[in-house]
Design a protein around this motif. Sequence first.
Motif, PDB file in Angstrom:
ATOM      1  N   GLY A 121       0.817  -1.211   0.000  1.00 33.84           N
ATOM      2  CA  GLY A 121       0.000   0.000   0.000  1.00 33.84           C
ATOM      3  C   GLY A 121       0.851   1.262   0.000  1.00 33.84           C
ATOM      4  O   GLY A 121       2.052   1.172   0.032  1.00 33.84           O
ATOM      5  N   ALA A 122       0.328   2.395  -0.044  1.00 31.17           N
ATOM      6  CA  ALA A 122      -1.016   2.926  -0.056  1.00 31.17           C
ATOM      7  C   ALA A 122      -1.323   3.585  -1.411  1.00 31.17           C
ATOM      8  O   ALA A 122      -1.037   3.000  -2.442  1.00 31.17           O
ATOM      9  N   LEU A 123      -1.862   4.793  -1.398  1.00 31.01           N
ATOM     10  CA  LEU A 123      -2.431   5.429  -2.599  1.00 31.01           C
ATOM     11  C   LEU A 123      -1.564   5.383  -3.848  1.00 31.01           C
ATOM     12  O   LEU A 123      -2.049   5.038  -4.916  1.00 31.01           O
ATOM     13  N   ALA A 124      -0.314   5.762  -3.749  1.00 30.86           N
ATOM     14  CA  ALA A 124       0.555   5.844  -4.923  1.00 30.86           C
ATOM     15  C   ALA A 124       0.723   4.494  -5.614  1.00 30.86           C
ATOM     16  O   ALA A 124       1.107   4.425  -6.778  1.00 30.86           O
ATOM     17  N   THR A 125       0.401   3.410  -4.918  1.00 31.23           N
ATOM     18  CA  THR A 125       0.584   2.069  -5.477  1.00 31.23           C
ATOM     19  C   THR A 125      -0.598   1.603  -6.325  1.00 31.23           C
ATOM     20  O   THR A 125      -0.476   0.640  -7.067  1.00 31.23           O
ATOM     21  N   ILE A 126      -1.716   2.263  -6.209  1.00 30.26           N
ATOM     22  CA  ILE A 126      -2.935   1.811  -6.884  1.00 30.26           C
ATOM     23  C   ILE A 126      -2.770   1.689  -8.401  1.00 30.26           C
ATOM     24  O   ILE A 126      -3.151   0.655  -8.970  1.00 30.26           O
ATOM     25  N   PRO A 127      -2.180   2.680  -9.102  1.00 23.19           N
ATOM     26  CA  PRO A 127      -2.051   2.511 -10.561  1.00 23.19           C
ATOM     27  C   PRO A 127      -1.261   1.257 -10.956  1.00 23.19           C
ATOM     28  O   PRO A 127      -1.666   0.547 -11.880  1.00 23.19           O
ATOM     29  N   MET A 128      -0.171   0.953 -10.262  1.00 24.85           N
ATOM     30  CA  MET A 128       0.619  -0.234 -10.605  1.00 24.85           C
ATOM     31  C   MET A 128      -0.190  -1.500 -10.364  1.00 24.85           C
ATOM     32  O   MET A 128      -0.157  -2.440 -11.162  1.00 24.85           O
ATOM     33  N   CYS A 129      -0.928  -1.532  -9.287  1.00 29.31           N
ATOM     34  CA  CYS A 129      -1.746  -2.709  -8.970  1.00 29.31           C
ATOM     35  C   CYS A 129      -2.843  -2.911 -10.000  1.00 29.31           C
ATOM     36  O   CYS A 129      -3.123  -4.045 -10.402  1.00 29.31           O
ATOM     37  N   LEU A 130      -3.453  -1.833 -10.458  1.00 31.09           N
ATOM     38  CA  LEU A 130      -4.498  -1.947 -11.480  1.00 31.09           C
ATOM     39  C   LEU A 130      -3.906  -2.351 -12.830  1.00 31.09           C
ATOM     40  O   LEU A 130      -4.513  -3.134 -13.568  1.00 31.09           O
ATOM     41  N   LEU A 131      -2.710  -1.854 -13.140  1.00 32.35           N
ATOM     42  CA  LEU A 131      -2.035  -2.274 -14.373  1.00 32.35           C
ATOM     43  C   LEU A 131      -1.763  -3.775 -14.351  1.00 32.35           C
ATOM     44  O   LEU A 131      -1.853  -4.449 -15.380  1.00 32.35           O
ATOM     45  N   ALA A 132      -1.424  -4.287 -13.186  1.00 33.60           N
ATOM     46  CA  ALA A 132      -1.189  -5.729 -13.050  1.00 33.60           C
ATOM     47  C   ALA A 132      -2.408  -6.502 -13.538  1.00 33.60           C
ATOM     48  O   ALA A 132      -2.281  -7.487 -14.276  1.00 33.60           O
ATOM     49  N   LYS A 134      -3.027  -8.794 -16.937  1.00 32.97           N
ATOM     50  CA  LYS A 134      -3.145 -10.182 -16.483  1.00 32.97           C
ATOM     51  C   LYS A 134      -1.888 -10.697 -15.771  1.00 32.97           C
ATOM     52  O   LYS A 134      -1.439 -11.818 -15.999  1.00 32.97           O
ATOM     53  N   ARG A 135      -1.352  -9.837 -14.898  1.00 35.09           N
ATOM     54  CA  ARG A 135      -0.228 -10.235 -14.051  1.00 35.09           C
ATOM     55  C   ARG A 135      -0.763 -10.576 -12.666  1.00 35.09           C
ATOM     56  O   ARG A 135      -1.868 -10.187 -12.291  1.00 35.09           O
ATOM     57  N   LYS A 136       0.031 -11.279 -11.902  1.00 32.17           N
ATOM     58  CA  LYS A 136      -0.386 -11.666 -10.556  1.00 32.17           C
ATOM     59  C   LYS A 136      -0.211 -10.487  -9.604  1.00 32.17           C
ATOM     60  O   LYS A 136       0.834  -9.844  -9.590  1.00 32.17           O
ATOM     61  N   LEU A 137      -1.240 -10.222  -8.802  1.00 31.80           N
ATOM     62  CA  LEU A 137      -1.206  -9.144  -7.821  1.00 31.80           C
ATOM     63  C   LEU A 137      -1.321  -9.742  -6.422  1.00 31.80           C
ATOM     64  O   LEU A 137      -2.276 -10.460  -6.129  1.00 31.80           O
ATOM     65  N   ILE A 138      -0.341  -9.419  -5.588  1.00 31.67           N
ATOM     66  CA  ILE A 138      -0.344  -9.833  -4.184  1.00 31.67           C
ATOM     67  C   ILE A 138      -0.358  -8.569  -3.343  1.00 31.67           C
ATOM     68  O   ILE A 138       0.523  -7.717  -3.482  1.00 31.67           O
ATOM     69  N   PHE A 139      -1.369  -8.449  -2.490  1.00 30.67           N
ATOM     70  CA  PHE A 139      -1.476  -7.277  -1.625  1.00 30.67           C
ATOM     71  C   PHE A 139      -1.399  -7.718  -0.173  1.00 30.67           C
ATOM     72  O   PHE A 139      -2.039  -8.696   0.225  1.00 30.67           O
ATOM     73  N   LEU A 193     -10.107  -1.297  -1.749  1.00 26.16           N
ATOM     74  CA  LEU A 193     -10.169  -1.237  -3.211  1.00 26.16           C
ATOM     75  C   LEU A 193      -9.475  -2.445  -3.837  1.00 26.16           C
ATOM     76  O   LEU A 193     -10.050  -3.141  -4.678  1.00 26.16           O
ATOM     77  N   LEU A 194      -8.245  -2.695  -3.427  1.00 24.89           N
ATOM     78  CA  LEU A 194      -7.442  -3.719  -4.098  1.00 24.89           C
ATOM     79  C   LEU A 194      -7.816  -5.145  -3.705  1.00 24.89           C
ATOM     80  O   LEU A 194      -7.460  -6.083  -4.419  1.00 24.89           O
ATOM     81  N   SER A 195      -8.547  -5.308  -2.618  1.00 19.38           N
ATOM     82  CA  SER A 195      -8.972  -6.663  -2.233  1.00 19.38           C
ATOM     83  C   SER A 195      -9.849  -7.284  -3.315  1.00 19.38           C
ATOM     84  O   SER A 195      -9.913  -8.504  -3.444  1.00 19.38           O
ATOM     85  N   ARG A 196     -10.486  -6.451  -4.111  1.00 20.81           N
ATOM     86  CA  ARG A 196     -11.351  -6.934  -5.202  1.00 20.81           C
ATOM     87  C   ARG A 196     -10.549  -7.468  -6.381  1.00 20.81           C
ATOM     88  O   ARG A 196     -11.074  -8.226  -7.197  1.00 20.81           O
TER      89      ARG A 196
END
Length: 152
Positions: free
Chosen positions: A87-98, A102-107, A123-126
């Motif tokens: 986390g937090a906010l600044a990481t959201i774009p990279m996580c959504l790009l994942a 179709k890349r693996k996202l681990i939060f 947000l990212l738990s979804r």
Amino acid sequence: MKKVCFIASTGGHFEQLMMLKPLMNKYESFIVTEKTDYSVAKNSKKIYYLNQVNRNEKTFIYKMILNSFNTVRIFLKEKPDVIISTGALATIPMCLLAKIFKRKLIFIESFAKVNSPTLTGRLLSRFADQFYVQWKDMLKVYPYAIYKGGIY
């Protein structure tokens, strides 16, 4: 070998990310974090910097847009297979790009959150392929999460 992006905002989020150093050393990896006035831990890994974001600042939207463009540039250059975020906010774009690519996202939800979610976590738990909590009580908030204890 898989390429892994480790991404976190500054402060405690970054400190938690650095607890994963043994995992960083196991894979080809790079780090993305926010640029601050103080230096982050020196690391032999490649480090990319984003603008520090605070949702209460007037420049919040502007910084998020800039970070999104910067994140796309980093993503296309590095082409990670896996994104691991604390986390937090600044990481959201990279996580959504994942997810878009179709890349693996681990939060990993913040260690500081004992019985309530973070906004980023909600947000990212979804979207996360694996979503970890560091406190057993957080399974009440995220019943589908994985609990393995704290990373400290």
